[in-house]
Enzyme design. Structure first.
Site, short mmCIF file in Angstrom:
data_model
loop_
_atom_site.label_atom_id
_atom_site.label_comp_id
_atom_site.label_asym_id
_atom_site.label_seq_id
_atom_site.Cartn_x
_atom_site.Cartn_y
_atom_site.Cartn_z
N CYS A 223 0.81 -1.22 0.00
CA CYS A 223 0.00 0.00 0.00
C CYS A 223 0.85 1.27 0.00
O CYS A 223 1.92 1.31 0.59
CB CYS A 223 -0.89 0.02 1.23
SG CYS A 223 -2.01 -1.36 1.30
N ARG B 165 6.00 -0.58 -5.74
CA ARG B 165 5.88 -1.29 -4.46
C ARG B 165 5.02 -2.55 -4.57
O ARG B 165 5.07 -3.41 -3.70
CB ARG B 165 5.24 -0.37 -3.41
CG ARG B 165 6.06 0.84 -3.08
CD ARG B 165 5.22 1.85 -2.32
NE ARG B 165 4.81 1.36 -1.03
CZ ARG B 165 5.48 1.54 0.10
NH1 ARG B 165 6.60 2.22 0.09
NH2 ARG B 165 5.03 1.07 1.24
N TRP C 296 -2.61 -3.04 -1.63
CA TRP C 296 -2.18 -4.44 -1.78
C TRP C 296 -3.00 -5.21 -0.76
O TRP C 296 -2.86 -4.99 0.45
CB TRP C 296 -0.67 -4.54 -1.49
CG TRP C 296 -0.08 -5.89 -1.73
CD1 TRP C 296 0.38 -6.36 -2.92
CD2 TRP C 296 0.14 -6.92 -0.77
NE1 TRP C 296 0.87 -7.63 -2.75
CE2 TRP C 296 0.74 -8.01 -1.45
CE3 TRP C 296 -0.11 -7.05 0.60
CZ2 TRP C 296 1.09 -9.19 -0.82
CZ3 TRP C 296 0.24 -8.24 1.23
CH2 TRP C 296 0.83 -9.29 0.52
N ASN D 95 -2.52 2.84 5.39
CA ASN D 95 -1.50 1.79 5.22
C ASN D 95 -1.35 1.09 6.55
O ASN D 95 -1.31 1.76 7.58
CB ASN D 95 -0.13 2.39 4.90
CG ASN D 95 0.00 2.81 3.46
OD1 ASN D 95 -0.95 2.73 2.70
ND2 ASN D 95 1.19 3.28 3.10
N GLY D 96 -1.21 -0.23 6.53
CA GLY D 96 -0.98 -0.95 7.79
C GLY D 96 -2.10 -1.93 8.05
O GLY D 96 -2.90 -2.25 7.17
N GLU E 137 18.75 -19.12 -1.48
CA GLU E 137 18.43 -17.91 -2.23
C GLU E 137 18.00 -18.27 -3.66
O GLU E 137 17.03 -17.74 -4.19
CB GLU E 137 19.65 -16.96 -2.23
CG GLU E 137 19.59 -15.79 -3.20
CD GLU E 137 18.41 -14.86 -2.97
OE1 GLU E 137 17.69 -15.01 -1.98
OE2 GLU E 137 18.20 -13.98 -3.83
N LYS F 35 14.47 -17.57 -5.67
CA LYS F 35 14.38 -16.88 -6.97
C LYS F 35 13.49 -17.68 -7.92
O LYS F 35 12.62 -17.12 -8.58
CB LYS F 35 15.76 -16.73 -7.64
CG LYS F 35 16.77 -15.79 -7.03
CD LYS F 35 16.48 -14.33 -7.22
CE LYS F 35 15.56 -13.83 -6.16
NZ LYS F 35 16.13 -13.09 -5.04
N GLU G 20 9.76 -17.57 -6.89
CA GLU G 20 9.11 -16.26 -7.05
C GLU G 20 8.62 -15.99 -8.46
O GLU G 20 7.55 -15.44 -8.64
CB GLU G 20 10.12 -15.16 -6.70
CG GLU G 20 10.18 -14.78 -5.27
CD GLU G 20 11.05 -13.55 -5.05
OE1 GLU G 20 12.26 -13.62 -5.34
OE2 GLU G 20 10.52 -12.53 -4.60
N HIS H 247 17.88 -38.09 5.15
CA HIS H 247 17.06 -38.10 6.37
C HIS H 247 15.59 -37.79 6.07
O HIS H 247 14.84 -37.45 6.97
CB HIS H 247 17.63 -37.09 7.38
CG HIS H 247 19.03 -37.43 7.79
ND1 HIS H 247 19.32 -38.52 8.58
CD2 HIS H 247 20.21 -36.85 7.47
CE1 HIS H 247 20.63 -38.60 8.76
NE2 HIS H 247 21.20 -37.60 8.08
N LYS I 140 7.07 -5.42 -3.86
CA LYS I 140 8.48 -5.09 -3.72
C LYS I 140 8.82 -4.71 -2.29
O LYS I 140 9.85 -5.09 -1.75
CB LYS I 140 8.83 -3.95 -4.68
CG LYS I 140 10.30 -3.54 -4.67
CD LYS I 140 11.18 -4.64 -5.24
CE LYS I 140 12.65 -4.37 -5.15
NZ LYS I 140 13.45 -5.60 -5.29
#
Ligand code: M6R
Length: 613
Positions: A2, A29, A76, A102-103, A485, A489, A492, A508, A608
């Site tokens: 947001c 964002r 968002w 926002n929040g 990482e 990637k 995503e 295991h 983002k």
């Protein structure tokens, strides 16, 4: 996530044009709907739209001539689906006021029940709507008193901007645990309110970062700040010159691909001026009070989310191995709810590209409460994380637009390597083999360039493997964290289900998943465990699993003869290898997602800047 953009003061131009331009700058964002509210002939007018800001822009053409106090928002979704009615701004039942938020309001359900009992009708599924109705419920003609009462009732995090029909020229705002910035354009007399400096247009501003619980009232004549008791607080401005850098993709098809290619440059810039080659020394210019504190450090906690957490894992390992101070990486959202992890001898290093990640900031606050010293690494000047920290260092990656982080990650690693070497220097008074370390760091950009030159081979492997829908990443030591990482990637942007394990852990449990439909990506870069990892690869092959191996040129892969292989041409210190392996697998994830035809720069469900818990 947001974003808020509002205007007040002496408005010189079309409010709608200003707001749309601001919202477009907030698009990076991540969001799913947007909206604007302003007063038109004494009535609150609200326009909302799902999808891109462009679609909102088409719906507000009839309001273009207005120069009115306005609020705008990109949403968002958290509470309630992506439908127009859930987009902000929200209104009260009488349509007297509109507000954006926002929040997250944690006690929204309880407040909703209370308001419903008082006859309020709810239109949306959002938590935000309760703020609008609460404002209306408490309204006594005085905006300040009313917002103060609303503020007291809210539990959670919020930045709120509100307009009211009875106060046509006024914008009122408040916040807790979310950023909100007032930016005064003295030349034009306009005042912008935003949750993100990136929304500002090119020009000179005097800015104020609202503190928690403060309320600001803004109209064409005044900008007044109040504390939580309603007392006037002096304004302390910080000048800000905004220069608009256009975010274009240049010769590249996607921001992600461009940012992958920018890594040599980002690393050179992050290194610049931070070493003395002749004397083999690192020069981070850490402040005196940090140097005085460092000898007291008994442990180091590195904290981040997603990719930044993976940088934390790699560096925690390096700090323990090289500096011999206990160091541990923590996922921010977990760390903040653990008691007793830090004390006054703990150094906490917060890592965040955006500097706005709510979980990371929450964790740092918790560590500060437990008396730790806070150091942060970020890529964004003026970001919230800097204000939460005692010390900070900046990466120089430049703006990262793609949701999928690439150059910010490798720049974080580079800066954290430097910091670790500086820790060694502070501990021992010199840096052992300083010249070699610096030479190694300096060769990284050209080594990345040589990986980039072989991207067509990586693209070919991506083409041949993109049909696997189960992917397993394995590695040991530094290569395990790098694999974490790389697995993120791939998830995503390709939406392929992938798991990551330390290679020795397969037997295991996860080995049960392996069959001829599984692709295992084996990162074989850790020389001391190369042979062991090859044995693990053979265990997979014995179960018909397919292998994509990544190794150094001098590592012989005949024994495992993988289905696909990529060799890196290097001779570099082991701890630095994660940068090079990551670049290979960034390209791999990119090309797999390209084969699948996904919207690579805007992966579904992701944002983002993750500013909610
Ligand atoms: O801005 P931050 O570094 O704090 O962001 C943390 C994560 O949200 C971020 O790294 C995320 O995992 C990326 N999308 C990864 O590509």
């Amino acid at each position: 996530m947001c974003g808020i953009f509002g205007i007040s003061g002496k408005i010189a131009v079309s409010s709608v044009d200003l707001c749309i331009a601001g919202l477009k700058k907030l698009e990076y964002r991540g969001y799913d709907s947007s909206g604007i509210a302003l007063l038109n002939e004494g009535q609150i007018e609200i326009v909302k739209s799902c999808g891109k800001v462009e679609s909102l822009e088409k719906r507000v053409l009839h309001l273009k001539d207005l120069k009115a106090v306005s609020i705008a928002h990109t949403r968002w979704a958290t509470h309630g689906g992506v439908v127009e009615v859930n987009a902000h701004p929200h209104i009260d039942n009488e349509k007297n006021l509109a507000l954006v938020h926002n929040g997250i309001i944690e006690n929204f359900y309880e407040l909703k029940l209370y308001l419903k009992k008082n006859g309020v009708q709810f239109l949306s599924d959002t938590d935000t709507e309760v703020i609008a109705h609460l404002f209306s419920h408490f309204y006594d003609s005085n905006l300040l008193n009313t917002l103060k009462r609303v503020h007291e009732k809210l539990i959670g995090s919020f930045a709120v901007a509100c307009i009211h029909k009875d106060h046509p020229n006024t914008l009122i705002v408040t916040k807790r645990d979310k950023p909100l910035i007032l930016a005064l354009d003295q030349q034009k007399g306009q005042i912008i309110v935003t949750s993100d400096r990136n929304a500002l247009y090119e020009g000179e501003f005097q800015t104020v970062d609202l503190e928690d619980n403060q309320i600001a009232l803004i109209n064409e004549n005044t900008l007044q700040l109040y504390d939580q008791n309603g007392l006037i607080t002096p304004l302390q401005f910080t000048p800000l010159f905004v220069k608009n850098t256009s975010h274009d993709k240049g010769e590249f098809s996607h921001f992600m691909l461009k940012e992958i290619h920018e890594q040599p440059h980002a690393i050179r810039r992050t290194l610049e001026g931070r070493y003395d080659l002749e004397n083999g020394q690192i020069l981070l210019n850490l402040p005196k009070n940090f140097k005085e504190f460092f000898p007291k450090v008994s442990k180091i906690a590195l904290i981040g989310c997603g990719t930044s957490y993976h940088a934390a894992c790699i560096i925690a390992h390096f700090i323990e191995e090289f500096v011999r101070i206990p160091a541990q990486a923590h996922i921010a959202s977990e760390f903040r709810y653990k008691e007793g992890l830090t004390d006054e001898s703990t150094l906490v290093i917060g890592i965040s590209q955006s500097g706005e990640t709510a979980d990371t900031i929450g964790a740092l606050r918790e560590a500060k409460r437990q008396k730790a010293k806070i150091f942060c690494i970020t890529n964004v000047q003026h970001s919230s994380i800097i204000r939460e920290s005692d010390f900070h260092l900046m990466t120089q990656a430049g703006p990262e637009i793609s949701v999928c982080s690439t150059k910010a990650f490798t720049s974080q690693l580079l800066l954290l390597y430097l910091l670790t070497l500086e820790f060694y220097q502070m501990k021992h008074g010199f840096l052992d083999q300083g010249n070699t370390w610096i030479q190694n760091l300096r060769t990284l950009p050209s080594l990345i360039e040589s990986v980039l030159q072989k991207k067509s081979l990586i693209q070919e492997i991506a083409k041949q493997t993109c049909q696997f829908d189960k992917v397993l990443f394995i590695g040991r030591q530094y290569m395990f964290y790098t694999a974490l990482e790389s697995s993120l990637k791939l998830k995503e942007i390709s939406y392929i289900f992938s798991l990551c394990y330390p290679a020795g852990e397969l037997k295991h449990g996860p080995l049960a998943l392996v069959d001829e439909n599984t692709l295992t990506i084996a990162l074989l870069g850790h020389a001391p465990t190369f042979q062991k990892t090859c044995s693990n690869v053979q265990e997979i092959q014995a179960r018909k699993g397919k292998i994509f191996a990544i190794a150094q040129k001098n590592q012989n892969l005949e024994e495992i003869s993988p289905d696909f292989a990529f060799k890196i041409d290097v001779s570099i210190a082991q701890p630095l290898l994660p940068i090079l392996y990551s670049v290979v697998l960034q390209l791999y994830a990119f090309y797999v997602a390209l084969e699948k035809g996904h919207d690579i720069d805007h992966p579904k469900n992701l944002a983002k800047s993750v500013t909610v818990e």
